[in-house]
Design an enzyme around this catalytic site. Structure first.
Site, PDB file in Angstrom:
ATOM      1  N   ARG A  35       0.842  -1.213   0.000  1.00 56.96           N
ATOM      2  CA  ARG A  35       0.000   0.000   0.000  1.00 56.96           C
ATOM      3  C   ARG A  35       0.874   1.260   0.000  1.00 56.96           C
ATOM      4  NH1 ARG A  35      -3.708  -1.601   4.979  1.00 56.96           N
ATOM      5  NH2 ARG A  35      -1.729  -2.568   5.549  1.00 56.96           N
ATOM      6  N   ASP A  58       5.456  -6.301  -3.171  1.00 62.51           N
ATOM      7  CA  ASP A  58       4.754  -7.482  -2.667  1.00 62.51           C
ATOM      8  C   ASP A  58       5.815  -8.550  -2.469  1.00 62.51           C
ATOM      9  OD1 ASP A  58       3.340  -9.820  -2.273  1.00 62.51           O
ATOM     10  OD2 ASP A  58       1.719  -9.238  -3.621  1.00 62.51           O
ATOM     11  N   TYR A 151      -0.205 -20.770  10.227  1.00 53.94           N
ATOM     12  CA  TYR A 151       0.427 -19.528  10.688  1.00 53.94           C
ATOM     13  C   TYR A 151       1.581 -19.859  11.643  1.00 53.94           C
ATOM     14  CZ  TYR A 151       1.453 -15.122  12.905  1.00 53.94           C
ATOM     15  OH  TYR A 151       2.132 -14.023  13.377  1.00 53.94           O
TER      16      TYR A 151
HETATM   17  P1  NDP Z   1      -0.286  -5.503  10.416  1.00 53.41           P
HETATM   18  O1  NDP Z   1      -1.400  -6.191   9.697  1.00 53.41           O
HETATM   19  O2  NDP Z   1      -0.604  -4.295  11.210  1.00 53.41           O
HETATM   20  O3  NDP Z   1       0.894  -5.171   9.390  1.00 53.41           O
HETATM   21  C1  NDP Z   1       1.324  -6.139   8.479  1.00 53.41           C
HETATM   22  C2  NDP Z   1       2.244  -5.511   7.465  1.00 53.41           C
HETATM   23  O4  NDP Z   1       2.680  -6.538   6.556  1.00 53.41           O
HETATM   24  C3  NDP Z   1       1.568  -4.439   6.638  1.00 53.41           C
HETATM   25  O5  NDP Z   1       2.438  -3.350   6.515  1.00 53.41           O
HETATM   26  C4  NDP Z   1       1.357  -5.103   5.288  1.00 53.41           C
HETATM   27  O6  NDP Z   1       1.489  -4.127   4.242  1.00 53.41           O
HETATM   28  C5  NDP Z   1       2.539  -6.061   5.235  1.00 53.41           C
HETATM   29  N1  NDP Z   1       2.317  -7.144   4.285  1.00 53.41           N
HETATM   30  C6  NDP Z   1       1.404  -8.137   4.341  1.00 53.41           C
HETATM   31  N2  NDP Z   1       1.480  -8.899   3.227  1.00 53.41           N
HETATM   32  C7  NDP Z   1       2.460  -8.362   2.455  1.00 53.41           C
HETATM   33  C8  NDP Z   1       3.006  -8.680   1.190  1.00 53.41           C
HETATM   34  N3  NDP Z   1       2.543  -9.722   0.470  1.00 53.41           N
HETATM   35  N4  NDP Z   1       4.007  -7.927   0.711  1.00 53.41           N
HETATM   36  C9  NDP Z   1       4.474  -6.884   1.415  1.00 53.41           C
HETATM   37  N5  NDP Z   1       4.006  -6.508   2.608  1.00 53.41           N
HETATM   38  C10 NDP Z   1       3.002  -7.254   3.126  1.00 53.41           C
HETATM   39  O7  NDP Z   1       0.358  -6.638  11.365  1.00 53.41           O
HETATM   40  P2  NDP Z   1       1.561  -6.570  12.419  1.00 53.41           P
HETATM   41  O8  NDP Z   1       2.269  -5.289  12.349  1.00 53.41           O
HETATM   42  O9  NDP Z   1       1.015  -7.022  13.726  1.00 53.41           O
HETATM   43  O10 NDP Z   1       2.467  -7.744  11.869  1.00 53.41           O
HETATM   44  C11 NDP Z   1       3.798  -7.561  11.450  1.00 53.41           C
HETATM   45  C12 NDP Z   1       4.525  -8.891  11.594  1.00 53.41           C
HETATM   46  O11 NDP Z   1       4.511  -9.291  12.960  1.00 53.41           O
HETATM   47  C13 NDP Z   1       3.892 -10.056  10.824  1.00 53.41           C
HETATM   48  O12 NDP Z   1       4.923 -10.855  10.307  1.00 53.41           O
HETATM   49  C14 NDP Z   1       3.118 -10.804  11.914  1.00 53.41           C
HETATM   50  O13 NDP Z   1       2.955 -12.149  11.592  1.00 53.41           O
HETATM   51  C15 NDP Z   1       4.035 -10.614  13.077  1.00 53.41           C
HETATM   52  N6  NDP Z   1       3.458 -10.760  14.404  1.00 53.41           N
HETATM   53  C16 NDP Z   1       2.363 -10.036  14.788  1.00 53.41           C
HETATM   54  C17 NDP Z   1       1.864 -10.194  16.077  1.00 53.41           C
HETATM   55  C18 NDP Z   1       0.668  -9.469  16.564  1.00 53.41           C
HETATM   56  O14 NDP Z   1       0.071  -9.925  17.574  1.00 53.41           O
HETATM   57  N7  NDP Z   1       0.281  -8.353  15.995  1.00 53.41           N
HETATM   58  C19 NDP Z   1       2.546 -11.056  17.043  1.00 53.41           C
HETATM   59  C20 NDP Z   1       3.660 -11.772  16.506  1.00 53.41           C
HETATM   60  C21 NDP Z   1       4.114 -11.596  15.255  1.00 53.41           C
HETATM   61  P3  NDP Z   1       0.576  -4.039   2.920  1.00 53.41           P
HETATM   62  O15 NDP Z   1      -0.735  -4.687   3.238  1.00 53.41           O
HETATM   63  O16 NDP Z   1       0.494  -2.580   2.639  1.00 53.41           O
HETATM   64  O17 NDP Z   1       1.392  -4.796   1.912  1.00 53.41           O
HETATM   65  C1  8X3 Z   2       0.566 -13.450  16.604  1.00 53.15           C
HETATM   66  C2  8X3 Z   2       0.833 -13.719  18.036  1.00 53.15           C
HETATM   67  O1  8X3 Z   2      -0.003 -14.870  20.120  1.00 53.15           O
HETATM   68  O2  8X3 Z   2      -1.648 -13.883  18.626  1.00 53.15           O
HETATM   69  O3  8X3 Z   2       1.698 -13.793  15.897  1.00 53.15           O
HETATM   70  O4  8X3 Z   2      -0.468 -15.892  17.966  1.00 53.15           O
HETATM   71  S1  8X3 Z   2      -0.377 -14.644  18.716  1.00 53.15           S
END
Ligand code: NDP
Ligand code: 8X3
Length: 253
Positions: A35, A58, A151
């Protein structure tokens, strides 16, 4: 000296928070996500403190990753820190009911996308004998819970890939750290529940979940260590979350 930091998934959640923390230090940022308009807003917010280059990317698209990350402008080309943050969960149902397309998307993004970005930038880091790969895994990569199926497995991949990178990079000054957060309130659950705002809100309500900034602090901690030191893993959770033991189903009577 300003470091060059490339962050995947910088348009929301952890990625945007990590960008804010590096910008506050005056580092030079390459912000990537699909985005572009979100990235443009973030650049407008941060450009008074940091030089910023945007790449609409992407991470699932291997040729796009190779092409765009190999053609970074000269001032941004020698990436010091790669934060492999882009990722997602889709669905929380049992494996036997899951959508295969969702599984494909998680594997393509969380595993394959992360390896594509790493593979493109790693040779330059090794050549310069300087660099740091920070991978965002998850507590779900270590602890099973119902509905985490692919996941969780994709994040176990990230944990193991991080350790295996360290093994290959021994003898270089390139560092690898893996951060495995538990529950943090971002757009993560909105994506997981496919736009169901109430369900996403309900999950976080009363949980005192971590914030994106908490995770950004951990990224700053690992990347601010003296050069002789590598933080391998950080696992972090809100005080309200814990791995709570194995379940036993007993037959009645
Ligand atoms: P968000 O949904 O807030 O952000 C996710 C980000 O990933 C967005 O910026 C999105 O950007 C990007 N993204 C998703 N798919 C793609 C793609 N195909 N290409 C490029 N960019 C992509 O989630 P979080 O910030 O919470 O998550 C960030 C990371 O942390 C992830 O890997 C998630 O699995 C991990 N995580 C999250 C946790 C949580 O509880 N929130 C806990 C543990 C880990 P856009 O859509 O613009 O491409
Ligand atoms: C996401 C963290 O604890 O919600 O990666 O699975 S949890």
């Amino acid at each position: 000296m300003a470091r060059i930091v490339l962050i995947t998934g910088a348009s929301a959640g952890f990625g945007a928070a990590i960008a804010r923390h590096f910008a506050a230090k005056g580092d030079r940022l390459i912000l990537t996500a699909r985005r572009l308009e979100r990235l443009e807003k973030l650049r407008a917010e941060l450009e008074s403190s940091a030089q910023i280059h945007l790449v609409q990317l992407d991470v699932r698209d291997r040729s796009q990753v190779e092409e765009k990350l190999r053609q970074l402008p000269e001032a941004f080309a020698a990436v010091d820190i790669l934060v492999n943050n882009a990722g997602l969960a889709l669905g929380l149902g049992p494996a036997q009911q899951a959508e295969l397309d969702d599984w494909d998307t998680m594997i393509d993004t969380n595993c394959k996308g992360l390896t594509y970005c790493t593979r493109v930038l790693l040779p330059g880091m090794v050549e310069r004998n300087r660099g740091h790969v920070v991978n965002i895994a998850s507590a779900a990569g270590s602890y099973a819970y119902p509905g985490a199926n692919v996941y969780g497995a994709s994040k176990a991949f990230v944990l193991q890939f991080s350790d295996n990178l360290r093994a290959d990079l021994l003898g270089t000054r390139v560092r690898v750290s893996c951060i495995a957060p538990g529950m943090a309130e971002t757009e993560f659950s909105l994506v997981r529940f496919k736009g169901d705002v109430e369900r996403a809100r309900g999950l976080y309500a009363g949980s005192n979940a971590m914030t994106a900034s908490d995770i950004a602090h951990a990224v700053m901690y690992v990347t601010d260590q003296p050069e002789h030191l590598n933080i391998n893993h950080i696992e972090m959770m809100p005080i309200t979350q814990a791995p709570a033991g194995l379940k036993v189903l007993k037959t009645p009577g």
